[in-house]
Design a protein around this motif. Structure first.
Motif, PDB file in Angstrom:
ATOM      1  N   THR A  52      17.742  48.630 -33.192  1.00 44.35           N
ATOM      2  CA  THR A  52      18.784  48.507 -34.211  1.00 44.35           C
ATOM      3  C   THR A  52      19.889  48.030 -33.651  1.00 44.35           C
ATOM      4  OG1 THR A  52      17.660  50.099 -35.486  1.00 44.35           O
ATOM      5  CG2 THR A  52      20.230  49.682 -36.021  1.00 44.35           C
ATOM      6  N   ALA A  53      20.508  48.723 -32.404  1.00 40.95           N
ATOM      7  CA  ALA A  53      21.566  48.470 -31.899  1.00 40.95           C
ATOM      8  C   ALA A  53      21.652  46.942 -31.106  1.00 40.95           C
ATOM      9  CB  ALA A  53      21.962  49.246 -30.606  1.00 40.95           C
ATOM     10  N   SER A  55      19.405  44.559 -32.143  1.00 40.34           N
ATOM     11  CA  SER A  55      19.681  43.599 -33.361  1.00 40.34           C
ATOM     12  C   SER A  55      21.001  43.276 -33.998  1.00 40.34           C
ATOM     13  CB  SER A  55      18.551  43.842 -34.511  1.00 40.34           C
ATOM     14  OG  SER A  55      17.357  44.144 -33.999  1.00 40.34           O
ATOM     15  N   LEU A  56      21.843  44.251 -34.162  1.00 47.79           N
ATOM     16  CA  LEU A  56      23.124  44.095 -34.597  1.00 47.79           C
ATOM     17  C   LEU A  56      23.957  43.297 -33.548  1.00 47.79           C
ATOM     18  CD1 LEU A  56      23.951  47.520 -35.989  1.00 47.79           C
ATOM     19  CD2 LEU A  56      23.427  45.697 -37.166  1.00 47.79           C
ATOM     20  N   SER A  57      23.821  43.655 -32.281  1.00 49.99           N
ATOM     21  CA  SER A  57      24.375  43.056 -31.224  1.00 49.99           C
ATOM     22  C   SER A  57      24.067  41.541 -31.268  1.00 49.99           C
ATOM     23  CB  SER A  57      24.356  43.377 -29.768  1.00 49.99           C
ATOM     24  OG  SER A  57      24.875  42.915 -28.865  1.00 49.99           O
ATOM     25  N   LEU A  59      22.968  39.658 -33.896  1.00 47.99           N
ATOM     26  CA  LEU A  59      23.725  39.099 -34.849  1.00 47.99           C
ATOM     27  C   LEU A  59      25.212  38.897 -34.940  1.00 47.99           C
ATOM     28  CD1 LEU A  59      21.430  40.977 -37.717  1.00 47.99           C
ATOM     29  CD2 LEU A  59      21.243  38.708 -36.974  1.00 47.99           C
ATOM     30  N   VAL A  61      27.689  41.325 -34.721  1.00 50.33           N
ATOM     31  CA  VAL A  61      28.394  42.200 -35.303  1.00 50.33           C
ATOM     32  C   VAL A  61      29.651  42.846 -34.725  1.00 50.33           C
ATOM     33  CG1 VAL A  61      28.496  44.850 -36.291  1.00 50.33           C
ATOM     34  CG2 VAL A  61      26.489  43.368 -36.765  1.00 50.33           C
ATOM     35  N   GLY A  62      29.641  42.731 -33.300  1.00 48.51           N
ATOM     36  CA  GLY A  62      30.819  42.876 -32.323  1.00 48.51           C
ATOM     37  C   GLY A  62      31.867  41.891 -32.431  1.00 48.51           C
ATOM     38  N   LEU A  65      33.633  42.731 -35.870  1.00 47.92           N
ATOM     39  CA  LEU A  65      34.305  43.886 -35.766  1.00 47.92           C
ATOM     40  C   LEU A  65      35.430  43.768 -34.803  1.00 47.92           C
ATOM     41  CD1 LEU A  65      31.939  46.866 -35.070  1.00 47.92           C
ATOM     42  CD2 LEU A  65      33.259  46.382 -37.206  1.00 47.92           C
TER      43      LEU A  65
END
Length: 98
Positions: A52-53, A55-57, A59, A61-62, A65
Motif C-alpha cells: 500500500t505504501a 503504491s501510494l508513493s 501514484l 501521493v507525496g 501532500l
C-alpha cells in the motif's frame, strides 16, 4: 514511467524491505513466541502495508501532500492522535494484567 525506472524503484524498495528493522524483529519475535500460524497473518499484513505504501508513493501521493499543506498537516495530527489512542489503550490493558 519507463519500465527501467519502475524496475529500479522496485529493486530499491525490495532491498530496503530486506534490511532488518523493527518489522523484521517483530516477525522474528512472533515466530519464536507464537509459532508459524501467528506469523503467517503478520507477514501478510506487513506485506500488504508495504504494498500500500509503495503504491501510494508510486501514484505520487507525496507530491500531492506537499502541494496541499493543509491536508498534510491534518494527516500528521490524525496520526499523532491515533498513536496517543493506541498508547492509552495499551496502558489500560497492561493495568488489567498487574
Amino acid at each position: 514511467m519507463p519500465l527501467e525506472t519502475w524496475l529500479a524503484y522496485t529493486l530499491v524498495t525490495t532491498t530496503f524491505l530486506l534490511i532488518p528493522g523493527p518489522t523484521i524483529i517483530l516477525v522474528i519475535s512472533y515466530s519464536l513466541l507464537r509459532g508459524r500460524q501467528a506469523v503467517i497473518a503478520l507477514v501478510l499484513g506487513v506485506g500488504l502495508g508495504d504494498l500500500t505504501a509503495m503504491s501510494l508513493s508510486f501514484l505520487g501521493v507525496g507530491v500531492l501532500l506537499q502541494t496541499v499543506a493543509t491536508a498534510f498537516y491534518l494527516i500528521k495530527w490524525l496520526g499523532a492522535a491515533y498513536l496517543i489512542w493506541l498508547g492509552i489503550k495499551m496502558w489500560c490493558s497492561a493495568s488489567e494484567f498487574t
